[in-house]
Write a protein that holds these residues in place. Structure first.
Motif, PDB file in Angstrom:
ATOM      1  N   ARG A  87      11.566  -8.942   7.082  1.00 42.56           N
ATOM      2  CA  ARG A  87      11.611 -10.075   6.148  1.00 42.56           C
ATOM      3  C   ARG A  87      10.254 -10.205   5.444  1.00 42.56           C
ATOM      4  NH1 ARG A  87      15.849 -13.572   7.058  1.00 42.56           N
ATOM      5  NH2 ARG A  87      14.634 -15.369   6.331  1.00 42.56           N
ATOM      6  N   ASN A  88      10.287  -9.995   4.157  1.00 42.48           N
ATOM      7  CA  ASN A  88       9.093 -10.067   3.311  1.00 42.48           C
ATOM      8  C   ASN A  88       9.358 -11.008   2.148  1.00 42.48           C
ATOM      9  OD1 ASN A  88       6.774  -8.728   4.064  1.00 42.48           O
ATOM     10  ND2 ASN A  88       7.295  -6.796   3.080  1.00 42.48           N
ATOM     11  N   ARG A  89       8.314 -11.499   1.541  1.00 40.19           N
ATOM     12  CA  ARG A  89       8.464 -12.120   0.234  1.00 40.19           C
ATOM     13  C   ARG A  89       8.764 -11.020  -0.787  1.00 40.19           C
ATOM     14  NH1 ARG A  89       3.349 -16.123  -0.299  1.00 40.19           N
ATOM     15  NH2 ARG A  89       4.343 -16.559  -2.323  1.00 40.19           N
ATOM     16  N   TRP A  90       9.143 -11.389  -1.994  1.00 42.91           N
ATOM     17  CA  TRP A  90       9.517 -10.383  -2.992  1.00 42.91           C
ATOM     18  C   TRP A  90       9.141 -10.845  -4.392  1.00 42.91           C
ATOM     19  CZ3 TRP A  90      12.890 -13.651  -0.520  1.00 42.91           C
ATOM     20  CH2 TRP A  90      13.674 -14.489  -1.319  1.00 42.91           C
TER      21      TRP A  90
ATOM     22  N   TYR B  18       8.979 -13.502 -10.982  1.00 37.29           N
ATOM     23  CA  TYR B  18       9.226 -14.575 -10.017  1.00 37.29           C
ATOM     24  C   TYR B  18       8.753 -14.096  -8.648  1.00 37.29           C
ATOM     25  CZ  TYR B  18      11.714 -17.536  -6.694  1.00 37.29           C
ATOM     26  OH  TYR B  18      12.024 -18.366  -5.653  1.00 37.29           O
ATOM     27  N   ILE B  19       7.899 -14.877  -8.009  1.00 41.40           N
ATOM     28  CA  ILE B  19       7.391 -14.542  -6.680  1.00 41.40           C
ATOM     29  C   ILE B  19       7.964 -15.538  -5.684  1.00 41.40           C
ATOM     30  CG2 ILE B  19       5.331 -14.241  -5.262  1.00 41.40           C
ATOM     31  CD1 ILE B  19       3.793 -13.567  -7.787  1.00 41.40           C
ATOM     32  N   SER B  20       8.680 -15.038  -4.714  1.00 42.38           N
ATOM     33  CA  SER B  20       9.378 -15.914  -3.771  1.00 42.38           C
ATOM     34  C   SER B  20       8.401 -16.586  -2.812  1.00 42.38           C
ATOM     35  CB  SER B  20      10.412 -15.118  -2.973  1.00 42.38           C
ATOM     36  OG  SER B  20       9.752 -14.302  -2.010  1.00 42.38           O
ATOM     37  N   TRP B  21       8.901 -17.646  -2.182  1.00 47.71           N
ATOM     38  CA  TRP B  21       8.108 -18.354  -1.176  1.00 47.71           C
ATOM     39  C   TRP B  21       8.732 -18.233   0.212  1.00 47.71           C
ATOM     40  CZ3 TRP B  21       3.352 -19.969  -2.142  1.00 47.71           C
ATOM     41  CH2 TRP B  21       2.984 -20.142  -3.478  1.00 47.71           C
ATOM     42  N   GLN B  22       9.758 -17.426   0.348  1.00 47.26           N
ATOM     43  CA  GLN B  22      10.390 -17.201   1.646  1.00 47.26           C
ATOM     44  C   GLN B  22      10.515 -15.712   1.902  1.00 47.26           C
ATOM     45  OE1 GLN B  22      14.610 -18.321   1.654  1.00 47.26           O
ATOM     46  NE2 GLN B  22      14.532 -18.577  -0.576  1.00 47.26           N
ATOM     47  N   GLY B  23      10.978 -15.337   3.061  1.00 46.67           N
ATOM     48  CA  GLY B  23      11.075 -13.934   3.415  1.00 46.67           C
ATOM     49  C   GLY B  23      12.513 -13.468   3.592  1.00 46.67           C
ATOM     50  N   LYS B  24      12.801 -12.271   3.067  1.00 51.33           N
ATOM     51  CA  LYS B  24      14.126 -11.651   3.214  1.00 51.33           C
ATOM     52  C   LYS B  24      13.935 -10.148   3.321  1.00 51.33           C
ATOM     53  CE  LYS B  24      16.932 -15.076   0.697  1.00 51.33           C
ATOM     54  NZ  LYS B  24      17.935 -15.291  -0.384  1.00 51.33           N
TER      55      LYS B  24
ATOM     56  N   LEU C 235      -0.279  -8.128 -10.405  1.00 48.36           N
ATOM     57  CA  LEU C 235       0.594  -8.585  -9.316  1.00 48.36           C
ATOM     58  C   LEU C 235      -0.123  -8.631  -7.971  1.00 48.36           C
ATOM     59  CD1 LEU C 235       3.804  -6.578 -10.291  1.00 48.36           C
ATOM     60  CD2 LEU C 235       3.398  -9.029 -10.619  1.00 48.36           C
ATOM     61  N   THR C 236      -1.305  -8.060  -7.891  1.00 49.47           N
ATOM     62  CA  THR C 236      -2.046  -8.016  -6.627  1.00 49.47           C
ATOM     63  C   THR C 236      -2.727  -9.352  -6.349  1.00 49.47           C
ATOM     64  OG1 THR C 236      -2.454  -5.640  -6.842  1.00 49.47           O
ATOM     65  CG2 THR C 236      -3.909  -6.866  -5.370  1.00 49.47           C
ATOM     66  N   GLY C 237      -2.561  -9.859  -5.133  1.00 48.85           N
ATOM     67  CA  GLY C 237      -3.291 -11.054  -4.728  1.00 48.85           C
ATOM     68  C   GLY C 237      -2.467 -12.309  -4.599  1.00 48.85           C
ATOM     69  N   PHE C 238      -1.216 -12.289  -5.059  1.00 48.70           N
ATOM     70  CA  PHE C 238      -0.387 -13.489  -4.945  1.00 48.70           C
ATOM     71  C   PHE C 238       0.084 -13.726  -3.511  1.00 48.70           C
ATOM     72  CE2 PHE C 238       0.110 -12.500  -9.503  1.00 48.70           C
ATOM     73  CZ  PHE C 238      -0.279 -13.719 -10.024  1.00 48.70           C
ATOM     74  N   THR C 239       0.228 -12.652  -2.752  1.00 49.84           N
ATOM     75  CA  THR C 239       0.671 -12.755  -1.371  1.00 49.84           C
ATOM     76  C   THR C 239       0.200 -11.522  -0.607  1.00 49.84           C
ATOM     77  OG1 THR C 239       2.614 -12.922   0.065  1.00 49.84           O
ATOM     78  CG2 THR C 239       2.875 -11.677  -1.969  1.00 49.84           C
ATOM     79  N   GLU C 240       0.164 -11.603   0.730  1.00 51.17           N
ATOM     80  CA  GLU C 240      -0.281 -10.452   1.516  1.00 51.17           C
ATOM     81  C   GLU C 240       0.689  -9.284   1.396  1.00 51.17           C
ATOM     82  OE1 GLU C 240      -0.962 -11.537   5.546  1.00 51.17           O
ATOM     83  OE2 GLU C 240      -2.859 -12.555   5.126  1.00 51.17           O
ATOM     84  N   ALA C 241       1.983  -9.573   1.312  1.00 48.95           N
ATOM     85  CA  ALA C 241       2.987  -8.509   1.206  1.00 48.95           C
ATOM     86  C   ALA C 241       4.206  -9.036   0.460  1.00 48.95           C
ATOM     87  CB  ALA C 241       3.388  -8.005   2.594  1.00 48.95           C
TER      88      ALA C 241
ATOM     89  N   ARG D 108       0.740  -4.686  -1.089  1.00 53.36           N
ATOM     90  CA  ARG D 108      -0.089  -5.350  -0.085  1.00 53.36           C
ATOM     91  C   ARG D 108      -1.419  -5.810  -0.683  1.00 53.36           C
ATOM     92  NH1 ARG D 108       1.577  -4.839   5.393  1.00 53.36           N
ATOM     93  NH2 ARG D 108       3.809  -4.356   5.302  1.00 53.36           N
ATOM     94  N   THR D 109      -1.873  -6.957  -0.199  1.00 50.73           N
ATOM     95  CA  THR D 109      -3.211  -7.449  -0.514  1.00 50.73           C
ATOM     96  C   THR D 109      -3.818  -7.957   0.784  1.00 50.73           C
ATOM     97  OG1 THR D 109      -2.439  -8.168  -2.697  1.00 50.73           O
ATOM     98  CG2 THR D 109      -4.598  -8.941  -2.002  1.00 50.73           C
ATOM     99  N   MET D 110      -4.403  -7.052   1.548  1.00 55.38           N
ATOM    100  CA  MET D 110      -4.997  -7.373   2.839  1.00 55.38           C
ATOM    101  C   MET D 110      -6.386  -6.746   2.898  1.00 55.38           C
ATOM    102  SD  MET D 110      -1.547  -6.523   5.060  1.00 55.38           S
ATOM    103  CE  MET D 110      -2.175  -7.162   6.614  1.00 55.38           C
ATOM    104  N   ILE D 111      -7.208  -7.209   3.824  1.00 50.59           N
ATOM    105  CA  ILE D 111      -8.546  -6.660   3.958  1.00 50.59           C
ATOM    106  C   ILE D 111      -8.448  -5.171   4.314  1.00 50.59           C
ATOM    107  CG2 ILE D 111     -10.716  -6.795   5.242  1.00 50.59           C
ATOM    108  CD1 ILE D 111     -10.180  -9.743   5.694  1.00 50.59           C
ATOM    109  N   HIS D 112      -9.083  -4.334   3.507  1.00 53.44           N
ATOM    110  CA  HIS D 112      -9.103  -2.878   3.701  1.00 53.44           C
ATOM    111  C   HIS D 112      -7.699  -2.255   3.631  1.00 53.44           C
ATOM    112  CE1 HIS D 112     -13.226  -3.484   4.784  1.00 53.44           C
ATOM    113  NE2 HIS D 112     -12.934  -4.109   5.910  1.00 53.44           N
ATOM    114  N   PHE D 113      -6.728  -2.985   3.070  1.00 58.78           N
ATOM    115  CA  PHE D 113      -5.377  -2.428   2.934  1.00 58.78           C
ATOM    116  C   PHE D 113      -4.745  -3.054   1.695  1.00 58.78           C
ATOM    117  CE2 PHE D 113      -0.926  -1.576   4.157  1.00 58.78           C
ATOM    118  CZ  PHE D 113      -1.054  -0.273   4.601  1.00 58.78           C
ATOM    119  N   ILE D 114      -5.078  -2.483   0.535  1.00 62.32           N
ATOM    120  CA  ILE D 114      -4.616  -3.024  -0.749  1.00 62.32           C
ATOM    121  C   ILE D 114      -3.902  -1.924  -1.520  1.00 62.32           C
ATOM    122  CG2 ILE D 114      -5.336  -4.052  -2.940  1.00 62.32           C
ATOM    123  CD1 ILE D 114      -7.766  -5.176  -1.520  1.00 62.32           C
ATOM    124  N   GLY D 115      -2.687  -2.226  -1.985  1.00 63.59           N
ATOM    125  CA  GLY D 115      -1.942  -1.265  -2.790  1.00 63.59           C
ATOM    126  C   GLY D 115      -0.486  -1.196  -2.366  1.00 63.59           C
ATOM    127  N   LEU D 116       0.203  -0.164  -2.857  1.00 61.45           N
ATOM    128  CA  LEU D 116       1.607   0.028  -2.513  1.00 61.45           C
ATOM    129  C   LEU D 116       1.726   0.566  -1.092  1.00 61.45           C
ATOM    130  CD1 LEU D 116       2.881   1.642  -5.852  1.00 61.45           C
ATOM    131  CD2 LEU D 116       3.040  -0.755  -5.147  1.00 61.45           C
TER     132      LEU D 116
END
Length: 219
Positions: free
Chosen positions: A198-201, A95-101, A129-135, A182-190
């Protein structure tokens, strides 16, 4: 058999040869009557063969459907599936959340869903799991011992097998004791991050819907 007659006065000789009877030609009317019968017989044979093939095909189709409909396990009657709006990979539901905690509040949300923050066991699972959200928060922390990362079930994080973002973990800003992906430009991984941000989870539980074993780490 040949018979000859001779006459002395006129010297006439007559020879009769053997008689051979030739078959009479079949009347055109009879041949015309026989042709439709032969054609009808040929069509009947073709239709009968086609009918037999249809019956055989039907029997094969029914047999195949029965074979495919039989469960592979006698004790298994239907395939288990993940809850609605959850993703499936291997034997797990996500389950991938749509809000941040915060990390702690995120984990509480997972526990209320009969799940826990995700434990990543392989590079294949991490790639999924990579790519669903930035963090998004995942179930790892080094609160108990700085620099020793463990999952929420107590297992150590395999730093050599999994992919960390560039330069991570770095314990920046006076301490980052919780992990996200994380899935960001030039910053991908744990990545290690401040637990109060507050992050998604991402929550995880087994496909069969069982709660499974829930582990509580000492904060």
């Amino acid at each position: 058999m040949a018979v000859s007659f001779h006459s002395s006065e006129s010297d006439i000789s007559v020879a009769l040869g053997e008689y051979q009877e030739f078959p009479r030609p079949e009347p055109e009317d009879a041949a015309a009557e026989r042709a439709p019968k032969l054609k009808l017989r040929h069509v009947s044979v073709v239709l009968l063969s086609f009918g037999l093939l249809c019956v055989l095909q039907g029997v094969l189709n029914i047999s195949l459907r029965l074979a495919l409909s039989e469960p592979t396990d006698k004790g298994e009657t239907e395939e288990e599936s993940c809850p609605q709006d959850w993703l499936t990979f291997g034997s797990s539901c996500y389950y991938i959340s749509w809000q941040g905690k915060s990390w702690d509040d995120s984990r509480q949300d997972c526990l209320q869903r009969d799940a826990d923050l995700v434990i990543i066991n392989s590079i294949q699972e991490q790639a999924f799991l990579t790519g669903f959200t930035e963090a998004a928060w995942v179930g790892m922390t080094d609160r108990k011992k700085e620099g020793t990362w463990v999952w929420v079930d107590g297992a150590p994080v395999n730093k050599d097998e999994l992919r960390w973002a560039l330069g991570q973990p770095d314990g920046a800003y006076g301490g980052e004791d919780c992990g996200d992906i994380r899935t960001m430009i030039h910053f991908i991984g744990l990545n290690d991050y401040n637990c109060s941000v507050r992050n998604r989870w991402i929550c995880e539980k087994t496909v069969d819907g069982q709660t499974g074993s829930i582990y509580y780490l000492n904060a």
